[in-house]
Design a protein around this motif. Structure first.
Motif, PDB file in Angstrom:
ATOM      1  N   ILE A  28       0.862  -1.186   0.000  1.00 30.01           N
ATOM      2  CA  ILE A  28       0.000   0.000   0.000  1.00 30.01           C
ATOM      3  C   ILE A  28       0.898   1.235   0.000  1.00 30.01           C
ATOM      4  CG2 ILE A  28      -1.888  -1.210   1.117  1.00 30.01           C
ATOM      5  CD1 ILE A  28      -1.057  -0.004   3.762  1.00 30.01           C
ATOM      6  N   GLN A  40      -7.786  -6.423   1.427  1.00 28.95           N
ATOM      7  CA  GLN A  40      -9.048  -6.093   0.762  1.00 28.95           C
ATOM      8  C   GLN A  40     -10.229  -6.242   1.714  1.00 28.95           C
ATOM      9  OE1 GLN A  40      -9.235  -8.517  -2.745  1.00 28.95           O
ATOM     10  NE2 GLN A  40      -8.088  -7.035  -4.017  1.00 28.95           N
ATOM     11  N   ARG A  65      -9.667   5.254  -0.572  1.00 26.37           N
ATOM     12  CA  ARG A  65      -9.225   3.860  -0.554  1.00 26.37           C
ATOM     13  C   ARG A  65      -7.876   3.766  -1.262  1.00 26.37           C
ATOM     14  NH1 ARG A  65     -12.308  -1.226  -0.493  1.00 26.37           N
ATOM     15  NH2 ARG A  65     -10.956  -2.911  -1.306  1.00 26.37           N
ATOM     16  N   PRO A  66      -6.847   3.266  -0.626  1.00 27.82           N
ATOM     17  CA  PRO A  66      -5.503   3.226  -1.239  1.00 27.82           C
ATOM     18  C   PRO A  66      -5.439   2.207  -2.376  1.00 27.82           C
ATOM     19  CG  PRO A  66      -5.481   2.066   0.846  1.00 27.82           C
ATOM     20  CD  PRO A  66      -6.844   2.702   0.750  1.00 27.82           C
ATOM     21  N   GLN A  67      -4.537   2.484  -3.295  1.00 26.31           N
ATOM     22  CA  GLN A  67      -4.325   1.573  -4.419  1.00 26.31           C
ATOM     23  C   GLN A  67      -3.385   0.454  -4.001  1.00 26.31           C
ATOM     24  OE1 GLN A  67      -2.631   3.445  -7.807  1.00 26.31           O
ATOM     25  NE2 GLN A  67      -2.784   1.621  -9.104  1.00 26.31           N
ATOM     26  N   ILE A  69      -0.731  -2.418  -4.856  1.00 27.09           N
ATOM     27  CA  ILE A  69       0.287  -2.724  -5.852  1.00 27.09           C
ATOM     28  C   ILE A  69       0.858  -4.100  -5.556  1.00 27.09           C
ATOM     29  CG2 ILE A  69       2.463  -1.994  -6.906  1.00 27.09           C
ATOM     30  CD1 ILE A  69       1.839   0.832  -5.949  1.00 27.09           C
TER      31      ILE A  69
END
Length: 564
Positions: A28, A40, A65-67, A69
């Motif tokens: 994150i 999630q 909401r963070p992306q 990776i």
């Protein structure tokens, strides 16, 4: 050779949420790593409870909401660590086994004694297929790493893939058969093309040979006509020669009698003979010899001009006809390259053969759009017509030169009698062209230099003898004229309309639409400058005509070669 163990503490490879080894590790924005499914679920829980999204390790708050990776490097590290630990464990458990028992396959599966594939992590059968990731896994890996994905049994998926394989094989075979069929058809078409080329060449050669034979026959008839004219003209001259010879003999006898009378000594004899000789001499003096009523060379001049005009018309007709054939061929090539089907191509060939059998050219886009008004000079030039000046109509003060394309004031007047050129303008410096225009659309250009001029179109029956305005262009019902001076003006029936435009270029374009009854004038340069449009009902062919001032020169532009 055994794979090297990568030193790493196990607690560094564990998720801070589930405390298990990372599965599908993701990173994150704050830099910490979690299992994809764990983070999630946690973020979904925060959003459902309207709580701000935060990191479970550093408690960093995210405004949105963070992306996530995917951390590929960390995933490989976890896999290698587990593989290394498993190898060490097996080594201690089976220390007495051979070296072959210590080797592990590089893939995530191994084959047991029964030949079945096993998961290297859980030693379970690989009987689950993840359709989302297109991977084969065991049931434990599927529940841990492929949660929420579309899965199925390996055997069932094998049957489904075999059905797809059969469909693709069938389709590929069909395409190959179609291509082989097209290849054979193209080979036949190539042979047909070669055969059709030979037939077309022979047919065109026979048609053109027939045309040449027809011209040869007409040429022979023209030679016979010239021979007949020669006999008539020679007979007239021969009669004149005989008459003249008789007159000359009579005058020689009369002259001898006069000489003898002059030498007579008797006055009575002189006076008695003088009265009769005098009357005879007076008749001879009044009618010295018999003249030929017409110029014997005139029929030959008329014949040459007629044949010359016919030659020009045939040449122009052939040029336009063969240009149309070339355009039709080019259009056919473009349509063929457009990817048409075989049925469309066959239908077009049939339509082309039908049109050729009726002597009609193939219709192309230019013909379909022929009702559109031309705007550029190139569009006007497709209606260009060939013109030539007719010296037989020129006033005696005018000189026609350069292949009957240019006229100017002559320094010497023609002194031929009016009976030799009955079509000549007698009292006005005017002349007409040989060609009468009555095509649906005609266009030509005139170059005017040196002074005032009039560019006109007139009926052939315009008065040419009158001193009144009846013989002037634009002053009667049989002519329309554009006057070029300090300003332009248009005249008809002696009514003149002066235009606000002043001449700025020497070239004038004339555009005639005979059937629609419109006549338009343009000033031609790098663009077409509209001057005026005349609307009338034309009842007979229009002959271009010109009037010019003393210092003026008018030239008919050859639009095939002449540029601006």
């Amino acid at each position: 050779m055994a794979e090297p163990c990568i030193p790493a503490k196990m607690n560094r490879l564990c998720c801070r949420i589930c405390s298990q080894v990372l599965r599908n590790p993701v990173t994150i924005p704050c830099g910490h790593n979690f299992c994809m499914q764990c983070i999630q679920d946690r973020l979904n829980h925060d959003q459902r409870n309207n709580c701000p999204c935060s990191c479970r390790e550093c408690n960093h708050m995210f405004p949105t909401r963070p992306q996530l990776i995917k951390n590929t490097t960390l995933a490989y590290l976890v896999r290698d660590k587990e593989r290394c630990d498993a190898g060490v464990k097996r080594k201690w458990q089976h220390s007495g086994a051979s070296m072959n028992a210590l080797k592990r396959p590089e893939s995530c599966t191994e084959t047991g004694t029964t030949g079945s594939a096993l998961c290297w992590r859980h030693s379970s059968s690989l009987d689950v297929y993840c359709c989302t990731d297109e991977q084969i896994t065991c049931a434990l890996c599927a529940s841990a790493e492929h949660r929420g994905h579309a899965t199925g049994s390996v055997r069932g998926e094998r049957r489904r893939k075999e059905e797809e394989l059969k469909t693709i094989q069938t389709k590929s075979k069909q395409i190959l058969q179609e291509q082989e069929k097209k290849w054979k058809n193209m080979g036949k078409t190539l042979e047909q093309i070669q055969e059709e080329v030979r037939k077309t060449q022979d047919y065109c050669e026979s048609v053109l040979a027939g045309v040449i034979d027809s011209l040869q026959r007409h040429y022979l008839s023209v030679r016979e006509l010239i021979g007949a004219q020669e006999e008539v003209a020679a007979a007239q001259v021969q009669i004149s020669l005989q008459t003249l010879q008789v007159k000359m003999e009579e005058m020689r006898e009369r002259s001898a009698e006069l000489d003898h009378l002059a030498q007579t000594d008797s006055d009575i004899d002189f006076l008695e003979r003088w009265a009769s000789l005098r009357s005879l001499c007076e008749k001879d003096h009044l009618h010295p010899f018999h003249e030929v009523s017409e110029d014997p060379l005139l029929p030959f001049e008329v014949m040459k001009r007629a044949v010359e005009q016919l030659g020009r018309q045939l040449e122009e007709f052939c040029d336009k006809g063969f240009a149309s054939i070339s355009q039709t061929a080019d259009s056919g090539e473009q349509q063929e390259s457009g990817g048409e089907t075989e049925e469309d191509d066959t239908q077009q060939r049939c339509e082309a053969n039908t049109s050729q059998s009726h002597g009609l050219p193939e219709v192309n886009n230019a013909v379909i759009e022929q009702n559109a008004e031309p705007k550029t000079r190139a569009e006007f030039l497709q209606y260009a017509c060939g013109l030539s000046l007719d010296p037989a109509t020129a006033h005696e003060a005018l000189a026609v030169s350069e292949g009957d394309k240019e006229v100017r004031l002559s320094p010497h007047k023609y002194m031929s009698p009016a009976s030799r050129c009955p079509e000549r303008f007698v009292h006005r410096r005017q002349l007409l062209c040989r060609e009468g225009l009555q095509a649906e659309r005609c266009y030509y250009e005139i170059e005017v230099k040196g002074g005032k001029a009039e560019i006109a179109l007139a009926y052939k029956g315009i008065d040419r003898k009158s001193r009144t305005s009846l013989s002037a262009f634009g002053a009667n019902a049989k002519s329309w004229s554009l006057d070029c001076s300090t300003h332009y003006s248009v005249s008809h029936r002696a009514d003149s309309i002066q235009l606000t435009t002043s001449p700025s270029h020497h070239r004038i374009g004339v555009y005639l639409k005979f059937k629609e009854g419109t006549l338009s004038f343009y000033e031609v340069s790098d663009r077409m400058k509209f001057l005026y449009k005349v609307e009338a009902k034309f009842t007979e062919p229009l002959y271009p005509g010109f009037w010019l001032e003393e210092k003026c020169c008018i030239r008919i532009c050859d639009l095939r070669w002449d540029g601006l």
